[in-house]
Scaffold this motif. Structure first.
Motif, PDB file in Angstrom:
ATOM      1  N   LYS A 440       1.041  -1.042   0.285  1.00  0.00           N
ATOM      2  CA  LYS A 440      -0.169   0.228  -0.098  1.00  0.00           C
ATOM      3  C   LYS A 440       0.420   1.224  -0.460  1.00  0.00           C
ATOM      4  O   LYS A 440       1.729   1.631   0.874  1.00  0.00           O
ATOM      5  CB  LYS A 440      -0.941   0.344   1.418  1.00  0.00           C
ATOM      6  CG  LYS A 440      -1.601   0.997   1.219  1.00  0.00           C
ATOM      7  CD  LYS A 440      -2.787   0.957   3.183  1.00  0.00           C
ATOM      8  CE  LYS A 440      -3.604   0.152   2.596  1.00  0.00           C
ATOM      9  NZ  LYS A 440      -5.106   0.500   1.577  1.00  0.00           N
ATOM     10  N   VAL A 441       0.911   2.062  -1.385  1.00  0.00           N
ATOM     11  CA  VAL A 441       1.643   3.740  -1.109  1.00  0.00           C
ATOM     12  C   VAL A 441       0.291   5.024  -0.814  1.00  0.00           C
ATOM     13  O   VAL A 441       0.597   5.495  -0.905  1.00  0.00           O
ATOM     14  CB  VAL A 441       2.620   3.355  -1.869  1.00  0.00           C
ATOM     15  CG1 VAL A 441       2.840   2.487  -2.314  1.00  0.00           C
ATOM     16  CG2 VAL A 441       1.643   3.369  -3.301  1.00  0.00           C
ATOM     17  N   LEU A 442      -0.832   4.330  -1.216  1.00  0.00           N
ATOM     18  CA  LEU A 442      -1.584   5.317  -1.110  1.00  0.00           C
ATOM     19  C   LEU A 442      -2.897   4.946   0.229  1.00  0.00           C
ATOM     20  O   LEU A 442      -3.074   3.927  -0.019  1.00  0.00           O
ATOM     21  CB  LEU A 442      -3.006   5.564  -2.420  1.00  0.00           C
ATOM     22  CG  LEU A 442      -2.296   6.286  -3.644  1.00  0.00           C
ATOM     23  CD1 LEU A 442      -2.783   5.785  -4.875  1.00  0.00           C
ATOM     24  CD2 LEU A 442      -1.459   7.857  -3.666  1.00  0.00           C
ATOM     25  N   PHE A 494      11.091   8.215   1.347  1.00  0.00           N
ATOM     26  CA  PHE A 494      10.336   8.578   2.930  1.00  0.00           C
ATOM     27  C   PHE A 494      10.105   7.319   3.125  1.00  0.00           C
ATOM     28  O   PHE A 494      10.276   6.807   4.637  1.00  0.00           O
ATOM     29  CB  PHE A 494       9.410   9.691   3.105  1.00  0.00           C
ATOM     30  CG  PHE A 494      10.215  10.722   2.981  1.00  0.00           C
ATOM     31  CD1 PHE A 494      11.884  11.277   3.725  1.00  0.00           C
ATOM     32  CD2 PHE A 494      10.386  12.244   2.228  1.00  0.00           C
ATOM     33  CE1 PHE A 494      12.162  11.829   3.084  1.00  0.00           C
ATOM     34  CE2 PHE A 494       9.967  13.045   2.819  1.00  0.00           C
ATOM     35  CZ  PHE A 494      11.379  13.462   2.476  1.00  0.00           C
ATOM     36  N   GLN A 495       8.488   6.397   2.802  1.00  0.00           N
ATOM     37  CA  GLN A 495       8.001   5.486   3.059  1.00  0.00           C
ATOM     38  C   GLN A 495       9.016   4.306   3.562  1.00  0.00           C
ATOM     39  O   GLN A 495       8.394   4.137   4.342  1.00  0.00           O
ATOM     40  CB  GLN A 495       6.389   5.009   1.726  1.00  0.00           C
ATOM     41  CG  GLN A 495       5.909   3.604   3.063  1.00  0.00           C
ATOM     42  CD  GLN A 495       4.917   3.800   2.203  1.00  0.00           C
ATOM     43  OE1 GLN A 495       4.476   4.350   0.759  1.00  0.00           O
ATOM     44  NE2 GLN A 495       4.099   2.092   2.423  1.00  0.00           N
ATOM     45  N   GLU A 496       9.936   4.307   2.702  1.00  0.00           N
ATOM     46  CA  GLU A 496      11.085   3.408   3.006  1.00  0.00           C
ATOM     47  C   GLU A 496      11.865   3.496   4.009  1.00  0.00           C
ATOM     48  O   GLU A 496      12.202   2.925   4.486  1.00  0.00           O
ATOM     49  CB  GLU A 496      11.887   3.026   1.608  1.00  0.00           C
ATOM     50  CG  GLU A 496      11.427   2.659   0.680  1.00  0.00           C
ATOM     51  CD  GLU A 496      12.077   3.089  -1.067  1.00  0.00           C
ATOM     52  OE1 GLU A 496      11.733   1.813  -2.807  1.00  0.00           O
ATOM     53  OE2 GLU A 496      12.595   3.536  -1.421  1.00  0.00           O
ATOM     54  N   TYR A 497      12.313   5.014   4.194  1.00  0.00           N
ATOM     55  CA  TYR A 497      12.980   4.961   5.534  1.00  0.00           C
ATOM     56  C   TYR A 497      12.714   5.003   6.955  1.00  0.00           C
ATOM     57  O   TYR A 497      12.991   4.186   7.918  1.00  0.00           O
ATOM     58  CB  TYR A 497      13.190   6.756   5.165  1.00  0.00           C
ATOM     59  CG  TYR A 497      13.982   7.579   6.872  1.00  0.00           C
ATOM     60  CD1 TYR A 497      15.195   7.253   6.877  1.00  0.00           C
ATOM     61  CD2 TYR A 497      12.555   7.555   7.191  1.00  0.00           C
ATOM     62  CE1 TYR A 497      15.389   7.882   7.960  1.00  0.00           C
ATOM     63  CE2 TYR A 497      13.234   8.510   8.470  1.00  0.00           C
ATOM     64  CZ  TYR A 497      14.679   8.101   8.809  1.00  0.00           C
ATOM     65  OH  TYR A 497      14.635   8.582  10.699  1.00  0.00           O
ATOM     66  N   PHE A 498      11.193   5.340   6.777  1.00  0.00           N
ATOM     67  CA  PHE A 498      10.307   5.218   7.837  1.00  0.00           C
ATOM     68  C   PHE A 498      10.018   3.653   8.048  1.00  0.00           C
ATOM     69  O   PHE A 498      10.154   2.977   9.206  1.00  0.00           O
ATOM     70  CB  PHE A 498       9.143   5.864   7.937  1.00  0.00           C
ATOM     71  CG  PHE A 498       8.846   6.977   8.461  1.00  0.00           C
ATOM     72  CD1 PHE A 498       9.295   7.867   9.012  1.00  0.00           C
ATOM     73  CD2 PHE A 498       8.744   8.505   7.624  1.00  0.00           C
ATOM     74  CE1 PHE A 498      10.046   9.282   9.620  1.00  0.00           C
ATOM     75  CE2 PHE A 498       8.800   9.122   7.247  1.00  0.00           C
ATOM     76  CZ  PHE A 498       9.226  10.031   8.399  1.00  0.00           C
TER      77      PHE A 498
END
Length: 789
Positions: A440-442, A494-498
């Motif tokens: 999920k990216v949305l 940012f999603q990957e970082y978090f």
């Protein structure tokens, strides 16, 4: 070169800057000039400009005559302008017929001509760094779209993404140049994410709108809305007039006349930065004051800037637009301006090449603030691959804290939890999103509200999830609306970082084991694995887990174990039994049909990239095994065999060409003749190599192959038979030349195996803390069969 008179306004500004920056010390100015222009110092001179010249110039009470060359040096160092003439153009406004405004122009120049952010050592000229950008006519977060519509085509985005975005949910909106919007709309509300360049845009307008570039005889007035509450101001109109009266005595009536005539361009910066008091009275007051100012002087031009979603108030007669992300052209223009301004123009091409090679890093460049961070980082490291975690951490820290702190902005919010707790919450959202099936990216707004509520109830009983989400979006720009009530992280990076932060915070052995086993070959987790490796205080156990799981992929496949045994056997027998050579032979085998049939459908580029990267790793640690005569011989014969197969295929195709296509047939014949010549050259080389290793029988066999080599016009059958005979000779004399057809399951496992090996190599090659012996042991044992591990 003749001396020229100095413009009075420029002389005044130079003396003021000399006092403020160098304390009127000629020695300090000389040191700076010598350092800035050291390549221009005459070999016979000690200094760029003599001390007595500097003293004479700045001790003058009236503008003196001096060499324009010296004026250029003074203006670059003291006024941050490229030349004296540019300083005149920027700061001397007598061409407007408004001599009485000269003190105001000087004030405006000091206020708006430069920018300095974050870790910059000194300010830079707005005009030297500014890039003309695009705006969106339709606000992105107000689009009425569905998640399915936004996701359409998401999985098929090409690697060469011209938009630099890995979340390609925008791009269909109407873009227009920002300056065109300024000309088209007299009252404009410019919205933008944190760091989108709103303030820089207004400063650029303040410095250029009166110069004829956009419109004549307009007086720009730049007001930081956050500053007006530092002291009682009465009304916004008073603030505007005070910009003049503080510098020009008895000017109020003349300023009011300018306002009434509509000769002003009022630039109101940072509506979102007005500090909210307990009952938000400041916020409501500023709305009211802006309305009053606009209604009192409606014929002027107005621009208000504000962060996206930070204000719900509607200013009537204002057109709302949104600053678009930088595209490739803007990114390149900004970086060229940046490095040229810093005196490192030649660095720009290296920067852009490194940026292009790193998908996760380059998408940050679409935001001007984050692009500035990348430029600053690159000045120190000249690379992005050493520690990507540090780059992302700096970007997140800037958005969460440093950007506002560097400008002394304090935002009152109901989301008063520590920075680490905020990161924990973002990490949980990010990890659960990637862990979802499908990833999920949305998110719908209600989904995020539920996740925020679930997290916050473990911290406090006072929860307003909707208000928290709004504050996150407007204050930090980490979660944004891609359409109405549909959210994503502003960058997939940012999603990957978090998500990586979540893994590290939950790094118990069992969790890490399950994480690696479950996600090692899933591409959406690739960057997360790299970041986790860089983030861990010791990555040894994590790398061991990865290595074990990599080899488990092919452990139970007899066909692939046989292939790995063949790789080990062929390289060891040739005196090059290393992982680099195993990777090389596997890569070329997909094209030369030695062991695996080259007819299988598999992404070959990955195998070549892995072979190149593992060789580069070995070069860096000085562990490169040079090719040996036997390995070179095998490579030549493999290439000959592949060319023979090509000739067989060409002959087959040529036989189907009718007489009506004779011209095409002639072209095919030319190709065949070229291949025949190539085969002959490689055969000669192979014979020499066979003689070099003293293999008499193979040498004699190859000479016979040379004699029996079919001609370019031979049939497909002749070429196929010659090719098969060559394969058998290679098997008999060199113990190579097997061929198997892998089934679909083995093909998938082979691809996953090489993908996982490549990922492991990337993790090892990054800036992580792990045992040197372990790293080298892992690389040395890549692509070995299970019985050799």
């Amino acid at each position: 070169m003749a001396a020229i008179p100095v413009h009075p306004e420029i002389f005044k500004l130079l003396k003021q800057a000399y006092s403020e920056k160098f304390g009127s010390s000629p020695r300090s100015l000389i040191n700076r000039l010598n350092n800035a222009f050291k390549q221009e110092i005459d070999s016979d001179s000690e200094n760029l400009i003599a001390e007595r010249t500097i003293r004479s110039f700045f001790n003058s009470t009236e503008p003196p005559k001096t060499l324009e060359k010296n004026l250029n040096y003074f203006c670059q160092v003291l006024l941050e302008q490229s030349s004296y003439q540019e300083a005149v153009r920027q700061f001397a406004h007598t061409d407007l017929g408004q001599d009485w405004l000269a003190p105001y122009w000087n004030h405006l120049a000091r206020k708006c001509s430069t920018m300095r952010i974050l870790d910059m050592n000194e300010p830079v000229s707005i005009n030297n760094i500014y890039v003309k950008f695009q705006i969106l006519k339709n606000i992105q977060g107000r689009r009425q779209q569905t998640i399915n519509f936004l996701l359409d085509g998401f999985d098929s985005i090409p690697e060469e993404n011209p938009s630099y975005r890995r979340l390609p949910f925008s791009g269909n909106e109407t873009h227009i140049p920002a300056l065109e919007a300024v000309m088209r709309y007299r009252k404009l509300m410019v919205l933008g994410k944190p760091g989108a360049g709103k303030t820089t845009f207004l400063k650029y307008l303040a410095m250029n709108f009166s110069t004829g570039e956009l419109e004549d005889k307009i007086i720009p007035i730049f007001i930081r809305l956050r500053d007006i509450y530092d002291e009682p101001f009465g009304s916004l109109t008073n603030v505007v007039i005070k910009e003049f009266t503080d510098r020009i005595a008895n000017s109020e009536s003349r300023v009011r006349e300018l306002l009434l005539q509509g000769q002003c361009f009022i630039l109101l910066d940072g509506l979102d930065e007005v500090k909210a008091d307990k009952n938000n009275e400041n916020i409501y007051n500023i709305y009211r004051e802006i309305d009053n100012l606009v209604n009192t002087f409606p014929d002027n031009r107005f621009i208000i800037t504000c962060r996206t979603t930070a204000s719900d108030y509607v200013f009537h007669d204002f057109t709302e637009v949104e600053i678009a992300d930088f595209e490739r052209a803007e990114i390149e223009a900004f970086t060229r301006n940046w490095f040229r301004e810093r005196g490192e123009a030649e660095t720009c091409d290296v920067f852009l090449k490194k940026l292009q090679d790193n998908e996760a890093v380059k998408e940050l460049a679409t935001n001007p603030l984050l692009l500035t961070i990348l430029c600053l980082t690159f000045e120190d490291t000249y690379d992005f691959s050493l520690n990507r975690y540090a780059i992302y951490n700096d970007a997140v820290d800037t958005l969460l804290k440093k950007w506002d702190a560097s400008r002394r902005i304090e935002r009152r919010t109901s989301f008063n939890i520590s920075r680490q707790r905020k990161i924990n919450m973002f990490s949980q959202i990010a990890y659960q999103g990637l862990d979802n099936k499908p990833s999920k990216v949305l998110w719908h707004q209600w989904e995020l509200l539920e996740q925020i509520s679930d997290f916050m109830q473990n911290i406090t009983t006072e929860i307003d999830s909707q208000q928290i989400l709004k504050l996150i979006e407007s204050n930090y720009g980490l979660l944004i609306q891609q359409a109405k009530n549909i959210y994503s992280f502003s960058h997939l990076t940012f999603q990957e970082y978090f998500a990586a932060e979540y893994v590290v915070e939950n790094r118990e052995q069992e969790f890490l084991k399950n994480f690696v086993e479950k996600n090692l070959t899933a591409k959406q987790w690739r960057e997360v694995f790299v970041l986790v490796t860089e983030r861990l205080s010791s990555a040894d156990e994590f790398l061991k887990l990865m290595f074990k799981c990599v080899n488990n992929i092919v452990k139970d496949s007899p066909g692939l174990q046989s292939m790995l045994t063949w790789l080990d056997k062929i390289t060891t027998a040739s005196g090059i039994g290393t992982s680099g050579w195993r990777a090389y032979y596997l890569a070329i085998d997909l094209d030369v049909d030695l062991y695996i049939s080259r007819d299988i459908e598999i992404e070959r580029a990955l195998f070549a990239k892995f072979a190149t990267d593992i060789r580069n790793f070995n070069i860096k640690r000085r562990q490169v095994t040079p090719p040996q005569p036997r390995s070179l011989l095998i490579s030549r014969l493999a290439a000959i065999h592949a060319l023979a197969e090509d000739m067989s295929n060409e002959a087959t195709r040529n036989s189907y060409i009718s007489l009506s296509k004779r011209n095409f047939s002639s072209k095919m014949l030319k190709i065949s003749e070229d291949i025949e010549v190539d085969i002959a050259e490689k055969l000669n080389d192979a014979i020499e190599k066979a003689q070099e290793i003293n293999d008499t029988l193979l040498t004699e066999a190859l000479i016979e192959f040379q004699k029996s080599c079919p001609s370019s016009t031979a049939s497909a059958h002749d070429w196929q038979k010659w090719s098969e005979d060559l394969r058998q000779a290679m098997l008999n004399h060199l113990d190579v030349g097997y061929q198997i057809d892998l089934d679909e399951q083995d093909i998938k496992l082979l691809y996953d195996y090489i993908y996982a090996n490549h990922l492991l190599l990337e993790c090892i090659s990054g800036e992580n803390y792990s045992s040197k012996e372990l790293r080298e042991q892992i690389v040395d044992n890549m692509l070995l069969p299970a019985n050799k591990l």
